[in-house]
Write a protein that holds these residues in place. Sequence first.
Motif, PDB file in Angstrom:
ATOM      1  N   SER A  27       0.826  -1.206   0.000  1.00 30.58           N
ATOM      2  CA  SER A  27       0.000   0.000   0.000  1.00 30.58           C
ATOM      3  C   SER A  27       0.863   1.259   0.000  1.00 30.58           C
ATOM      4  O   SER A  27       0.502   2.263  -0.628  1.00 30.58           O
ATOM      5  CB  SER A  27      -0.927   0.001   1.212  1.00 30.58           C
ATOM      6  N   ARG A  44      -1.070   4.432   3.837  1.00 32.68           N
ATOM      7  CA  ARG A  44      -1.374   4.034   5.221  1.00 32.68           C
ATOM      8  C   ARG A  44      -1.643   5.257   6.094  1.00 32.68           C
ATOM      9  O   ARG A  44      -2.531   5.229   6.958  1.00 32.68           O
ATOM     10  CB  ARG A  44      -0.217   3.204   5.785  1.00 32.68           C
ATOM     11  N   ILE A  51      -6.021  -0.925  -0.281  1.00 35.19           N
ATOM     12  CA  ILE A  51      -5.209  -1.996   0.301  1.00 35.19           C
ATOM     13  C   ILE A  51      -4.919  -1.683   1.769  1.00 35.19           C
ATOM     14  O   ILE A  51      -5.063  -2.541   2.645  1.00 35.19           O
ATOM     15  CB  ILE A  51      -3.892  -2.174  -0.470  1.00 35.19           C
ATOM     16  N   GLN A  83      -6.051  -3.722   5.190  1.00 32.00           N
ATOM     17  CA  GLN A  83      -5.125  -4.216   6.208  1.00 32.00           C
ATOM     18  C   GLN A  83      -5.572  -3.851   7.621  1.00 32.00           C
ATOM     19  O   GLN A  83      -5.073  -4.416   8.591  1.00 32.00           O
ATOM     20  CB  GLN A  83      -3.723  -3.663   5.921  1.00 32.00           C
ATOM     21  N   ALA A 107      -4.651  -7.384   0.201  1.00 32.95           N
ATOM     22  CA  ALA A 107      -4.385  -6.820   1.528  1.00 32.95           C
ATOM     23  C   ALA A 107      -4.217  -7.902   2.579  1.00 32.95           C
ATOM     24  O   ALA A 107      -3.781  -7.618   3.693  1.00 32.95           O
ATOM     25  CB  ALA A 107      -5.518  -5.876   1.932  1.00 32.95           C
TER      26      ALA A 107
END
Length: 335
Positions: free
Chosen positions: A155, A160, A245, A249, A268
């Motif tokens: 990702s 993130r 993704i 997660q 993911a």
Amino acid sequence: DKSTGMTSSDRILIIKLGALGDVILAMPHVRRIVEAHPDAQITLLTAPGYADIVATEPGVAVVAFRRRGFLEMSRLLAWLRRQRFGLVYDLQGSLRSRIMTRVSGADRRVGRRVDAAYTDAPAATGRRLHAFDELNRLLDCAGIEPATPQLQLDSGASARATVADWLQEHALQDERLVLLHAGSSERWLSKRWDERHYLELARLLEAHRCRVVWIGGEAERELNRWLSAAAGLDATGAFDFRQLIALGQRAAFAVVSDSGPMHILAAAGLPVYAFFGPTDWRRSHALGQQDRVLTNPVPCSPCHLPVCPPEKRHTCLDGITPAAVLARMESDGVL
């Protein structure tokens, strides 16, 4: 090429135009090709919508081709001739990509099935194969080790961070998230589970102390607005590919249609439950998720029709009840 010192045999073209899920599934095979030709100049030809997916792949230069229009196609074919590729891997296998492969003039042209466009292709098996396995057969006929059925898509730190900020903004950072994708391409309305079923499932999940997040793009905007008014949080259009993704997660599991997000979320690493009716799950399920396929076997499935005939009453999907989906998840231990 006197300017670079490279010959045509050093120039390799990989063709993978789409769709989204197919591009994601092909990335392990692209890496195998790169590993097999460490000193070559490798170009990956794809559609603009998927360029960001492959842009960070090491060892390849990405060229995006707009697939619509005679003039655009003519320009591309002229470009192919000028590049003087010595080897082409056609991971697409469509009529358009076969024309591209042939026009390239490459001495060696590897494809997914026997065709006049290719010099190398695996023989037909007569068996239904997953798209991932089909591409492994292509690699095998080219003398390349098969790819392992495991997606590795990062990702990235920026994605993130964006997701972390979004979760904090909505006070979700400590919640047990479940991602629901109720839509599909507008060309494939038959892939959609009934929205009333989705709404009932969302309410059941929230009764199990899960926080439902509705994901999707413009095709799902009105649908998600209606669903989120009754249960869950609307995140339509909030995330790009890599951010989705990152969101995956942070989630416990997902429930989706047979769609691009199905493959993204599988990458993911979370459990992904996917509905299959008009399409064949044996050919296109997300990697590692075959035990989470949701089906209702009926004689007309898979029909590969974009719209279900009214007399069939969409029983391949609408025959799957929210209670049955919930029971499946409880049995699997994700709830």
